[in-house]
Design a protein around this motif. Structure first.
Motif, PDB file in Angstrom:
ATOM      1  N   ARG A 158      -0.936   6.183 -17.309  1.00 15.25           N
ATOM      2  CA  ARG A 158      -1.155   4.742 -17.170  1.00 15.25           C
ATOM      3  C   ARG A 158      -0.530   4.213 -15.878  1.00 15.25           C
ATOM      4  O   ARG A 158      -1.121   3.376 -15.179  1.00 15.25           O
ATOM      5  N   ALA A 159       0.664   4.677 -15.556  1.00 16.60           N
ATOM      6  CA  ALA A 159       1.313   4.234 -14.314  1.00 16.60           C
ATOM      7  C   ALA A 159       0.535   4.708 -13.089  1.00 16.60           C
ATOM      8  O   ALA A 159       0.430   3.985 -12.085  1.00 16.60           O
ATOM      9  N   TYR A 160      -0.018   5.908 -13.169  1.00 15.80           N
ATOM     10  CA  TYR A 160      -0.832   6.427 -12.068  1.00 15.80           C
ATOM     11  C   TYR A 160      -2.067   5.550 -11.862  1.00 15.80           C
ATOM     12  O   TYR A 160      -2.423   5.203 -10.723  1.00 15.80           O
ATOM     13  N   GLU A 161      -2.728   5.188 -12.964  1.00 17.37           N
ATOM     14  CA  GLU A 161      -3.918   4.343 -12.867  1.00 17.37           C
ATOM     15  C   GLU A 161      -3.576   2.964 -12.300  1.00 17.37           C
ATOM     16  O   GLU A 161      -4.360   2.395 -11.528  1.00 17.37           O
ATOM     17  N   SER A 162      -2.404   2.432 -12.672  1.00 15.93           N
ATOM     18  CA  SER A 162      -2.008   1.118 -12.158  1.00 15.93           C
ATOM     19  C   SER A 162      -1.806   1.159 -10.647  1.00 15.93           C
ATOM     20  O   SER A 162      -2.265   0.265  -9.917  1.00 15.93           O
ATOM     21  N   ASN A 163      -1.118   2.182 -10.155  1.00 16.85           N
ATOM     22  CA  ASN A 163      -0.932   2.320  -8.719  1.00 16.85           C
ATOM     23  C   ASN A 163      -2.255   2.556  -8.001  1.00 16.85           C
ATOM     24  O   ASN A 163      -2.462   2.100  -6.876  1.00 16.85           O
ATOM     25  N   GLN A 164      -3.148   3.264  -8.668  1.00 17.71           N
ATOM     26  CA  GLN A 164      -4.462   3.512  -8.081  1.00 17.71           C
ATOM     27  C   GLN A 164      -5.249   2.206  -7.899  1.00 17.71           C
ATOM     28  O   GLN A 164      -5.902   1.996  -6.874  1.00 17.71           O
ATOM     29  N   ARG A 165      -5.169   1.324  -8.896  1.00 23.34           N
ATOM     30  CA  ARG A 165      -5.865   0.040  -8.788  1.00 23.34           C
ATOM     31  C   ARG A 165      -5.267  -0.831  -7.690  1.00 23.34           C
ATOM     32  O   ARG A 165      -5.984  -1.586  -7.021  1.00 23.34           O
ATOM     33  N   VAL A 166      -3.948  -0.746  -7.505  1.00 25.98           N
ATOM     34  CA  VAL A 166      -3.316  -1.506  -6.414  1.00 25.98           C
ATOM     35  C   VAL A 166      -3.846  -1.039  -5.068  1.00 25.98           C
ATOM     36  O   VAL A 166      -4.153  -1.845  -4.177  1.00 25.98           O
ATOM     37  N   ILE A 167      -3.974   0.273  -4.894  1.00 27.78           N
ATOM     38  CA  ILE A 167      -4.501   0.803  -3.640  1.00 27.78           C
ATOM     39  C   ILE A 167      -5.949   0.358  -3.438  1.00 27.78           C
ATOM     40  O   ILE A 167      -6.362   0.016  -2.322  1.00 27.78           O
ATOM     41  N   LEU A 172       0.828  -1.205   0.000  1.00 27.83           N
ATOM     42  CA  LEU A 172       0.000   0.000   0.000  1.00 27.83           C
ATOM     43  C   LEU A 172       0.862   1.254   0.000  1.00 27.83           C
ATOM     44  O   LEU A 172       0.614   2.207  -0.744  1.00 27.83           O
ATOM     45  N   TYR A 173       1.903   1.254   0.832  1.00 28.89           N
ATOM     46  CA  TYR A 173       2.810   2.397   0.881  1.00 28.89           C
ATOM     47  C   TYR A 173       3.600   2.541  -0.429  1.00 28.89           C
ATOM     48  O   TYR A 173       3.849   3.657  -0.900  1.00 28.89           O
ATOM     49  N   THR A 174       3.966   1.416  -1.004  1.00 28.37           N
ATOM     50  CA  THR A 174       4.702   1.454  -2.272  1.00 28.37           C
ATOM     51  C   THR A 174       3.837   2.054  -3.382  1.00 28.37           C
ATOM     52  O   THR A 174       4.299   2.883  -4.172  1.00 28.37           O
ATOM     53  N   ALA A 175       2.577   1.646  -3.438  1.00 31.07           N
ATOM     54  CA  ALA A 175       1.668   2.185  -4.448  1.00 31.07           C
ATOM     55  C   ALA A 175       1.408   3.669  -4.225  1.00 31.07           C
ATOM     56  O   ALA A 175       1.308   4.454  -5.179  1.00 31.07           O
ATOM     57  N   ALA A 176       1.300   4.084  -2.972  1.00 29.40           N
ATOM     58  CA  ALA A 176       1.092   5.503  -2.678  1.00 29.40           C
ATOM     59  C   ALA A 176       2.290   6.337  -3.114  1.00 29.40           C
ATOM     60  O   ALA A 176       2.137   7.447  -3.663  1.00 29.40           O
ATOM     61  N   ALA A 177       3.499   5.811  -2.899  1.00 31.49           N
ATOM     62  CA  ALA A 177       4.693   6.512  -3.367  1.00 31.49           C
ATOM     63  C   ALA A 177       4.700   6.615  -4.886  1.00 31.49           C
ATOM     64  O   ALA A 177       5.111   7.635  -5.450  1.00 31.49           O
ATOM     65  N   ARG A 189      18.991 -17.561   6.368  1.00 31.13           N
ATOM     66  CA  ARG A 189      18.872 -17.756   4.930  1.00 31.13           C
ATOM     67  C   ARG A 189      18.299 -16.486   4.274  1.00 31.13           C
ATOM     68  O   ARG A 189      17.280 -15.955   4.705  1.00 31.13           O
ATOM     69  N   THR A 190      18.959 -16.007   3.236  1.00 29.31           N
ATOM     70  CA  THR A 190      18.535 -14.800   2.538  1.00 29.31           C
ATOM     71  C   THR A 190      17.413 -15.108   1.557  1.00 29.31           C
ATOM     72  O   THR A 190      17.513 -16.043   0.772  1.00 29.31           O
ATOM     73  N   VAL A 191      16.361 -14.326   1.631  1.00 28.28           N
ATOM     74  CA  VAL A 191      15.243 -14.472   0.695  1.00 28.28           C
ATOM     75  C   VAL A 191      15.481 -13.627  -0.558  1.00 28.28           C
ATOM     76  O   VAL A 191      15.264 -14.066  -1.680  1.00 28.28           O
ATOM     77  N   GLY A 192      15.916 -12.410  -0.390  1.00 31.16           N
ATOM     78  CA  GLY A 192      16.151 -11.536  -1.538  1.00 31.16           C
ATOM     79  C   GLY A 192      16.061 -10.079  -1.123  1.00 31.16           C
ATOM     80  O   GLY A 192      16.043  -9.750   0.066  1.00 31.16           O
ATOM     81  N   ARG A 193      16.005  -9.208  -2.094  1.00 26.10           N
ATOM     82  CA  ARG A 193      15.922  -7.778  -1.840  1.00 26.10           C
ATOM     83  C   ARG A 193      14.609  -7.231  -2.399  1.00 26.10           C
ATOM     84  O   ARG A 193      14.063  -7.757  -3.357  1.00 26.10           O
ATOM     85  N   LEU A 194      14.159  -6.147  -1.798  1.00 22.09           N
ATOM     86  CA  LEU A 194      12.877  -5.570  -2.182  1.00 22.09           C
ATOM     87  C   LEU A 194      12.961  -4.057  -2.093  1.00 22.09           C
ATOM     88  O   LEU A 194      13.457  -3.513  -1.098  1.00 22.09           O
ATOM     89  N   ASN A 195      12.491  -3.374  -3.153  1.00 21.53           N
ATOM     90  CA  ASN A 195      12.395  -1.919  -3.125  1.00 21.53           C
ATOM     91  C   ASN A 195      11.066  -1.516  -2.504  1.00 21.53           C
ATOM     92  O   ASN A 195      10.041  -2.160  -2.708  1.00 21.53           O
ATOM     93  N   MET A 196      11.083  -0.425  -1.771  1.00 23.93           N
ATOM     94  CA  MET A 196       9.893   0.038  -1.060  1.00 23.93           C
ATOM     95  C   MET A 196       9.174   1.153  -1.797  1.00 23.93           C
ATOM     96  O   MET A 196       8.386   1.886  -1.212  1.00 23.93           O
ATOM     97  N   GLY A 197       9.419   1.327  -3.078  1.00 25.45           N
ATOM     98  CA  GLY A 197       8.738   2.365  -3.842  1.00 25.45           C
ATOM     99  C   GLY A 197       9.720   3.281  -4.537  1.00 25.45           C
ATOM    100  O   GLY A 197      10.937   3.067  -4.510  1.00 25.45           O
ATOM    101  N   VAL A 198       9.194   4.310  -5.179  1.00 26.05           N
ATOM    102  CA  VAL A 198      10.012   5.270  -5.909  1.00 26.05           C
ATOM    103  C   VAL A 198       9.597   6.678  -5.498  1.00 26.05           C
ATOM    104  O   VAL A 198       8.541   6.898  -4.909  1.00 26.05           O
ATOM    105  N   PHE A 199      10.459   7.630  -5.808  1.00 18.26           N
ATOM    106  CA  PHE A 199      10.114   9.029  -5.580  1.00 18.26           C
ATOM    107  C   PHE A 199      10.776   9.870  -6.659  1.00 18.26           C
ATOM    108  O   PHE A 199      11.773   9.471  -7.272  1.00 18.26           O
ATOM    109  N   ALA A 200      10.191  11.043  -6.924  1.00 16.92           N
ATOM    110  CA  ALA A 200      10.738  11.979  -7.916  1.00 16.92           C
ATOM    111  C   ALA A 200      11.888  12.736  -7.253  1.00 16.92           C
ATOM    112  O   ALA A 200      11.663  13.635  -6.435  1.00 16.92           O
TER     113      ALA A 200
END
Length: 296
Positions: free
Chosen positions: A270-279, A5-10, A61-72
């Motif tokens: 389009r990217a805005y709409e995709s994040n909106q649908r995730v929320i 949810l936080y990632t989509a909001a970002a 045991r390492t699972v992997g890495r994950l990004n928490m979102g993006v910012f301008a």
């Protein structure tokens, strides 16, 4: 679950800023000397995910890495020259520059790409210096612009379209007498056949500054920029060996690519709409978890 949810909001905030940047470019597509802005996006620092416990020989045991979102992160302006077209006005000027910079390692001229950037063998980036008109705003601060759409006020002072004073090579406002139709300026910016206030004819030259690091300029609105001295950028006056030409009766248009701007605008939407649908999906999931599963 709220991590997504936080990632989509970002993502929503980032795409909104990207959309605003593109619409600003489109709105100024016909503004003389305007330099388009490009929104730079950056991902949040990666987070390492690991499992505690697990097998005895590998307790963490390492699972992997994950990004928490993006910012301008910031907005950059490519200072490539826009299309120069004739305007027919004697108080309109365009700057065409091709400053040559030698590579200190090889002694050969740097081969700048279309964006004005040169990368040497060690990965060091150098930007082509650019020429700007010197102007002074209402607060007395020296600024730089590529908008050469000038005019004479009732006192004969040469001003920009926003009202800033156009300066000469000595940093003084340019005041002219006589008919505007008789105004003549050569390729080095020297005004011919005009007089400064007074009885003696004086040589007047348009103030042209060479900015060695144009990407360090800070946009101030109305087509003007200020020099960020803290970043190490410097400005110097035009020299004889600088490949710079002043074209009277011409204007430099904006360097906005209308086609690419429309593509970026649609992509941001389009990217805005995709994040909106995730929320919306997370909202529906939380609703079920609270109002339905919580009742059982």
């Amino acid at each position: 679950m709220l991590r997504g949810l936080y990632t989509a909001a970002a993502g929503l905030i980032t795409q909104q800023r990207r959309h605003d940047t593109v619409t600003q470019n489109i709105a100024n597509i016909n503004t003389p000397g305007y330099k388009q802005e490009t929104a730079v996006q950056r991902a949040f620092p990666e987070v390492l995910l690991a499992m505690t416990g697990g097998y005895s020989d590998n307790p963490n045991r390492t699972v992997g890495r994950l990004n928490m979102g993006v910012f301008a992160e910031e907005s950059l302006s490519p200072y490539v020259r826009g299309l120069v077209t004739p305007s027919g006005e004697t108080t309109d000027f365009a700057v065409e520059s091709n400053i040559i910079v030698n590579d200190p390692a090889t002694g050969q001229p740097m081969n700048f790409d279309s964006s004005g950037k040169y990368v040497d063998e060690n990965g060091q980036v150098t930007y082509r210096p650019e020429a700007f008109f010197m102007v002074r705003d209402e607060e007395g601060n020296v600024r730089y612009t590529r908008d050469g759409h000038f005019r004479l006020d009732e006192l004969g002072t040469l001003r920009t379209s926003s009202g800033a004073e156009v300066l000469d090579e000595n940093g003084d406002p340019i005041t002219l007498t006589g008919s505007v139709k008789d105004l003549k300026v050569n390729g080095r910016g020297q005004i011919q056949g005009q007089f400064r206030e007074g009885d003696q004819q004086t040589e007047i030259t348009l103030g042209i500054s060479i900015i060695d690091q144009p990407y360090q300029l800070i946009r101030e609105g109305n087509g003007s920029f200020r020099l960020d001295t803290q970043s190490g950028a410097t400005a110097r006056l035009l020299q004889e060996d600088d490949v710079v030409e002043i074209k009277q009766g011409y204007l430099e248009g904006s360097n906005v690519d209308a086609t690419q701007s429309m593509v970026d605008l649609m992509a941001a939407q389009r990217a805005y709409e995709s994040n909106q649908r995730v929320i919306q999906f997370y909202d529906a999931s939380l609703d079920k978890a609270v109002n339905q599963v919580g009742r059982v």
